[in-house]
Design a protein around this motif. Structure first.
Motif, short mmCIF file in Angstrom:
data_model
loop_
_atom_site.label_atom_id
_atom_site.label_comp_id
_atom_site.label_asym_id
_atom_site.label_seq_id
_atom_site.Cartn_x
_atom_site.Cartn_y
_atom_site.Cartn_z
N THR A 45 2.53 4.33 -5.12
CA THR A 45 1.13 4.06 -5.49
C THR A 45 0.76 2.67 -5.00
OG1 THR A 45 1.23 5.49 -7.45
CG2 THR A 45 -0.51 3.82 -7.38
N VAL A 46 -0.12 2.60 -4.03
CA VAL A 46 -0.48 1.34 -3.38
C VAL A 46 -1.51 0.59 -4.22
CG1 VAL A 46 -1.58 0.32 -1.34
CG2 VAL A 46 0.00 2.26 -1.08
N THR A 47 -1.26 -0.70 -4.39
CA THR A 47 -2.21 -1.56 -5.09
C THR A 47 -2.70 -2.72 -4.21
OG1 THR A 47 -0.41 -2.89 -6.03
CG2 THR A 47 -1.23 -1.05 -7.35
N GLN A 48 -1.99 -2.99 -3.10
CA GLN A 48 -2.39 -4.05 -2.18
C GLN A 48 -2.17 -3.58 -0.75
OE1 GLN A 48 -0.78 -8.07 -3.08
NE2 GLN A 48 0.17 -7.12 -4.87
N VAL A 49 -3.10 -3.96 0.15
CA VAL A 49 -2.92 -3.63 1.57
C VAL A 49 -3.17 -4.87 2.41
CG1 VAL A 49 -3.54 -1.20 1.34
CG2 VAL A 49 -5.34 -2.89 1.77
N ASP A 50 -2.48 -4.95 3.52
CA ASP A 50 -2.68 -6.02 4.48
C ASP A 50 -4.07 -5.90 5.09
OD1 ASP A 50 -2.47 -7.04 7.48
OD2 ASP A 50 -0.86 -8.05 6.38
N GLU A 51 -4.64 -7.02 5.49
CA GLU A 51 -6.01 -7.03 6.04
C GLU A 51 -6.14 -6.20 7.32
OE1 GLU A 51 -5.41 -11.25 8.48
OE2 GLU A 51 -6.79 -11.14 6.79
N LYS A 52 -5.02 -5.91 7.97
CA LYS A 52 -5.08 -5.10 9.20
C LYS A 52 -5.50 -3.66 8.91
CE LYS A 52 -1.35 -7.60 11.58
NZ LYS A 52 -0.95 -8.48 10.45
N LEU A 53 -5.09 -3.12 7.78
CA LEU A 53 -5.35 -1.71 7.50
C LEU A 53 -6.83 -1.39 7.31
CD1 LEU A 53 -2.33 -0.61 5.27
CD2 LEU A 53 -2.66 -0.37 7.73
N PRO A 54 -7.59 -2.18 6.54
CA PRO A 54 -9.03 -1.89 6.45
C PRO A 54 -9.73 -1.92 7.80
CG PRO A 54 -8.37 -3.36 4.68
CD PRO A 54 -7.21 -3.27 5.61
N TYR A 62 -8.74 1.51 9.52
CA TYR A 62 -9.28 2.72 8.91
C TYR A 62 -10.80 2.75 8.84
CZ TYR A 62 -4.42 3.55 7.58
OH TYR A 62 -3.06 3.76 7.61
N ASP A 63 -11.43 1.59 8.95
CA ASP A 63 -12.89 1.55 8.85
C ASP A 63 -13.58 1.93 10.15
OD1 ASP A 63 -15.10 1.19 7.20
OD2 ASP A 63 -15.46 -0.83 7.93
N ILE A 64 -12.80 2.11 11.20
CA ILE A 64 -13.36 2.64 12.45
C ILE A 64 -13.83 4.06 12.16
CG2 ILE A 64 -12.68 3.45 14.76
CD1 ILE A 64 -10.87 0.98 14.90
N PRO A 65 -14.94 4.51 12.74
CA PRO A 65 -15.48 5.84 12.39
C PRO A 65 -14.69 6.99 13.01
CG PRO A 65 -16.81 4.85 14.12
CD PRO A 65 -15.83 3.79 13.69
N TRP A 66 -13.43 7.14 12.56
CA TRP A 66 -12.60 8.24 13.05
C TRP A 66 -13.22 9.58 12.64
CZ3 TRP A 66 -9.17 6.33 16.26
CH2 TRP A 66 -8.64 5.06 16.04
N ARG A 67 -13.12 10.55 13.52
CA ARG A 67 -13.60 11.89 13.17
C ARG A 67 -12.85 12.42 11.96
NH1 ARG A 67 -18.21 14.69 14.60
NH2 ARG A 67 -18.87 14.05 16.68
N ARG A 68 -11.54 12.26 12.00
CA ARG A 68 -10.70 12.56 10.84
C ARG A 68 -9.43 11.76 10.95
NH1 ARG A 68 -13.69 17.19 10.18
NH2 ARG A 68 -13.13 18.10 12.18
N ILE A 69 -8.78 11.51 9.81
CA ILE A 69 -7.51 10.80 9.78
C ILE A 69 -6.47 11.75 9.20
CG2 ILE A 69 -6.22 8.84 8.87
CD1 ILE A 69 -8.88 7.35 8.57
N ALA A 84 -2.52 4.40 0.72
CA ALA A 84 -2.87 3.18 1.45
C ALA A 84 -4.21 3.31 2.17
CB ALA A 84 -1.76 2.85 2.45
N ILE A 85 -4.50 4.47 2.73
CA ILE A 85 -5.77 4.65 3.45
C ILE A 85 -6.93 4.57 2.47
CG2 ILE A 85 -7.09 6.14 4.98
CD1 ILE A 85 -4.45 7.47 5.80
N GLU A 86 -6.78 5.26 1.35
CA GLU A 86 -7.84 5.26 0.33
C GLU A 86 -8.07 3.85 -0.22
OE1 GLU A 86 -6.43 9.38 0.81
OE2 GLU A 86 -5.41 7.44 0.62
N MET A 87 -6.99 3.12 -0.46
CA MET A 87 -7.11 1.75 -0.96
C MET A 87 -7.80 0.86 0.07
SD MET A 87 -6.61 -0.58 -3.26
CE MET A 87 -5.62 0.34 -4.43
N SER A 88 -7.50 1.06 1.34
CA SER A 88 -8.09 0.25 2.41
C SER A 88 -9.60 0.48 2.52
CB SER A 88 -7.43 0.58 3.75
OG SER A 88 -6.04 0.31 3.70
N LEU A 89 -10.05 1.69 2.22
CA LEU A 89 -11.46 2.03 2.38
C LEU A 89 -12.27 1.89 1.10
CD1 LEU A 89 -11.13 5.16 4.70
CD2 LEU A 89 -11.94 2.89 5.32
N ALA A 90 -11.60 1.58 0.02
CA ALA A 90 -12.29 1.45 -1.27
C ALA A 90 -13.42 0.42 -1.17
CB ALA A 90 -11.30 1.05 -2.36
N GLY A 91 -14.63 0.83 -1.53
CA GLY A 91 -15.78 -0.06 -1.49
C GLY A 91 -16.43 -0.18 -0.13
#
Length: 442
Positions: free
Chosen positions: A83-92, A95-102, A110-117
């Motif tokens: 269960t991820v609670t912290q992510v490195d600044e590289k991940l947001p 993942y914030d690039i407009p990928w068609r799907r991941i 980790a992906i969900e945590m990076s995109l939160a907010g």
């Protein structure tokens, strides 16, 4: 395709991302510890110091632990350490690039945590319906830690030997959905993934053209054996996520992502990324095709079969000539002529399918007062684009203007009845920049 072009596809929202455990080092769990990769997870399950190792695979160890220590013990350990609670600044940033799907084989959030907010997040597993896989969805192929309980551990998480033995990804509708995504994407990026899953390998070798638009970003620590395996499935780029983000920064600094295509009136984009095809039966689609001439775009662009190995469109000699012309060149533009009902529209659709797999965006031009304006707007995009002008004689002024302004990355596809083309054939030879060399007559 060059890597800079592939990154532009991602910035445009026309690329797919696949991530694996190789990015786990950039996330931390509830205890503030690094999310374990497969080898570390083996040590945790065996309650031994990290790095001790085991001659047995993760699924075998997990199955052993479940049978001997119970699902509650296994669930508590997995839930706590994944269960991820912290992510490195590289991940947001990634993942914030407009990928068609991941797509991911990782169990963690980790992906969900990076995109939160940042944007709404849709997380799916193979237990969900493919219809829910909207643009930007995150698909956890092996299960998602947020949707597992002690009672559903073995059913919802492909972790134990039993779960792997009963997993039938290749025979599922999700596998076919994944194949469609691979085919439709203008570019495919694998990051932190070792290509150890045979189902994923089978998907990648299902179409030889996929390798030309697939990029594997591997860790500098990857050995020659691992690199050798990956190189058979796409272009290998060393440096991992750091190299990818560096390239994104460089390319993005001088590139304005396309965001205007949905506002077009005279230009219609066709894409294999229509998430769901028609619900009509194959018989009905064939009737619509034969009686009314309505081609099943979605099915053709996804290379689907109407029955057995029979595609919806019969491959004509002209289609083979088009494919050969594109592969051997030097033709930039294609002219398709023929008599009434000779299959010109079908051939242009087959051509669109080929070009999409090569990373092109495809537009159909419709005669309109706004066509010149929209074509000029299109010329600001310096990525791979092909515009199809059916019955081109009705759009001579628009084609002449577009041909004079378009960047080198753009192609023009023309179709016309033979008798009409014969009357206007001088237009082809006298229009500057049309073909930029010989134009291929099919």
């Amino acid at each position: 395709m060059e890597i800079d072009d592939a990154i532009r596809c991602a910035l445009d929202g026309d690329a797919m991302l696949f991530v694996g455990a190789g990015l786990s080092f950039l996330s931390k769990n509830r205890d503030g510890e690094q999310i374990p990769d497969g080898k570390a997870l083996v040590d945790l399950l065996l309650e031994q110091p990290i790095g001790t190792g085991s001659p047995h695979t993760l699924e075998r160890v997990a199955g052993y632990v479940v049978r001997n220590k119970g699902t509650n013990f296994t669930y508590d350990l997995i839930k706590n350490c994944l269960t991820v609670t912290q992510v490195d600044e590289k991940l947001p940033i990634l993942y914030d690039i407009p990928w068609r799907r991941i797509y991911t084989t990782n169990y963690d959030n980790a992906i969900e945590m990076s995109l939160a907010g940042r944007r709404p997040v849709s997380s799916l597993t193979l237990n969900d319906e493919q219809a829910r896989a909207s643009t930007g969805a995150i698909i956890h192929i092996n299960g998602f830690i947020n949707e597992v309980s002690p009672a559903t551990l073995q059913a919802n998480l492909t972790l134990t030997d039993y779960a792997y033995a009963t997993s039938r990804l290749q025979d599922s509708e999700w596998f076919r959905f994944f194949l469609k995504d691979l085919s439709a994407a203008r570019a495919i990026f694998f990051v932190g993934y070792s290509l150890s899953d045979l189902d994923i390998q089978r998907a990648l070798i299902s179409d030889p053209s996929l390798a030309r638009k697939t990029y594997f970003y591997v860790s500098p620590k990857a050995d020659d054996l691992e690199k050798g395996v990956i190189a058979d499935f796409g272009q290998l780029i060393e440096g991992g996520i750091e190299q990818l983000l560096s390239s994104i920064t460089v390319v993005g600094a001088n590139y304005e992502a396309v965001r205007f295509s949905t506002g077009f009136v005279a230009l219609k984009e066709i894409t294999a990324f229509a998430d769901n095809g028609s619900s009509e039966s194959n018989a009905t689609k064939i009737k619509e095709q034969l009686v009314y001439g309505r081609l099943p775009e979605h099915e053709v662009l996804h290379s689907e079969f109407v029955f057995g190995n029979q595609p919806y469109l019969v491959s004509r000699r002209q289609d083979k000539d088009i494919s050969a012309a594109l592969s051997r060149g030097p033709y930039r533009d294609i002219l398709i002529t023929g008599e009434l009902a000779s299959g010109k529209t079908a051939s242009s659709l087959n051509l669109a399918s080929i070009l999409i797999k090569q990373g092109y965006k495809i537009y159909y031009a419709n005669k309109s007062l706004k066509l010149i304006e929209e074509l000029r707007k299109l010329t600001s995009n310096r990525t791979k684009i092909a515009v199809i002008f059916e019955n081109y004689v009705s759009m001579l002024d628009e084609i002449r203007d577009y041909a004079s302004r378009r960047p080198i990355e753009h192609r023009i596809i023309l179709t016309e009845r033979s008798v009409t083309h014969d009357l206007f054939s001088d237009f082809i030879t006298k229009t500057n920049h049309l073909g930029s060399g010989p134009i291929k007559l099919i």
